[in-house]
Design an enzyme around this catalytic site. Structure first.
Site, short mmCIF file in Angstrom:
data_model
loop_
_atom_site.label_atom_id
_atom_site.label_comp_id
_atom_site.label_asym_id
_atom_site.label_seq_id
_atom_site.Cartn_x
_atom_site.Cartn_y
_atom_site.Cartn_z
N HIS A 130 0.80 -1.22 0.00
CA HIS A 130 0.00 0.00 0.00
C HIS A 130 0.84 1.27 0.00
CE1 HIS A 130 -3.72 -2.16 1.86
NE2 HIS A 130 -3.13 -2.87 0.93
N ARG A 155 -4.86 2.66 -6.80
CA ARG A 155 -5.40 3.60 -5.81
C ARG A 155 -4.37 3.98 -4.76
NH1 ARG A 155 -7.84 0.61 -1.07
NH2 ARG A 155 -7.41 -1.56 -1.51
#
Length: 128
Positions: free
Chosen positions: A85, A119
């Site tokens: 992430h 994202r």
């Protein structure tokens, strides 16, 4: 923990660049976080690993450098998330808060995880 970790990674055929410390004497953690951060920033190494007592102060120091994303990892999930992430390029571990087997499993998870982009990249772009 340092000697154990170096041997563990060398046994897995990782090339290690050790910037110290080379004694048991008290030292200033920023000196080592700065040196590792420079090596990562200059692409002299692919990733950095920092060990201090808790993993917090070295991460704070390393994150002062543009392009560095240092993450204090305290279990496999935090290591995986740091890579997937946050595209972390320095892993910081608390040698006084983690056992040797836990350190090994965290390092393995960090090094085997890949940035997922998409994202997550949009979020990183907001803080770059």
């Amino acid at each position: 923990a340092k000697k154990m970790l170096i041997k563990y990674l060398e046994d897995k055929d990782y090339l290690i660049v050790d910037v110290g410390t080379f004694s048991e004497q008290s030292c200033d953690y920023p000196d080592f976080a700065i040196e590792v951060s420079k090596k990562v920033t200059l692409n002299e190494v692919e990733f950095g690993i920092l060990l201090d007592a808790t993993g917090i102060p070295s991460a704070i120091t390393a994150n002062k450098f543009p392009g560095i994303r240092a993450a204090t990892c305290y279990n496999e999930f935090s290591a995986k998330s740091a890579r997937e992430h946050n595209n972390a390029n320095i892993m910081v571990l608390g040698a006084k808060t983690l056992g040797e087997e836990t350190i090994k499993s965290i390092v393995d998870k960090f090094l085997s995880s890949k940035f997922l982009g998409d994202r997550h990249q949009k979020r990183l772009d907001k803080i770059t």
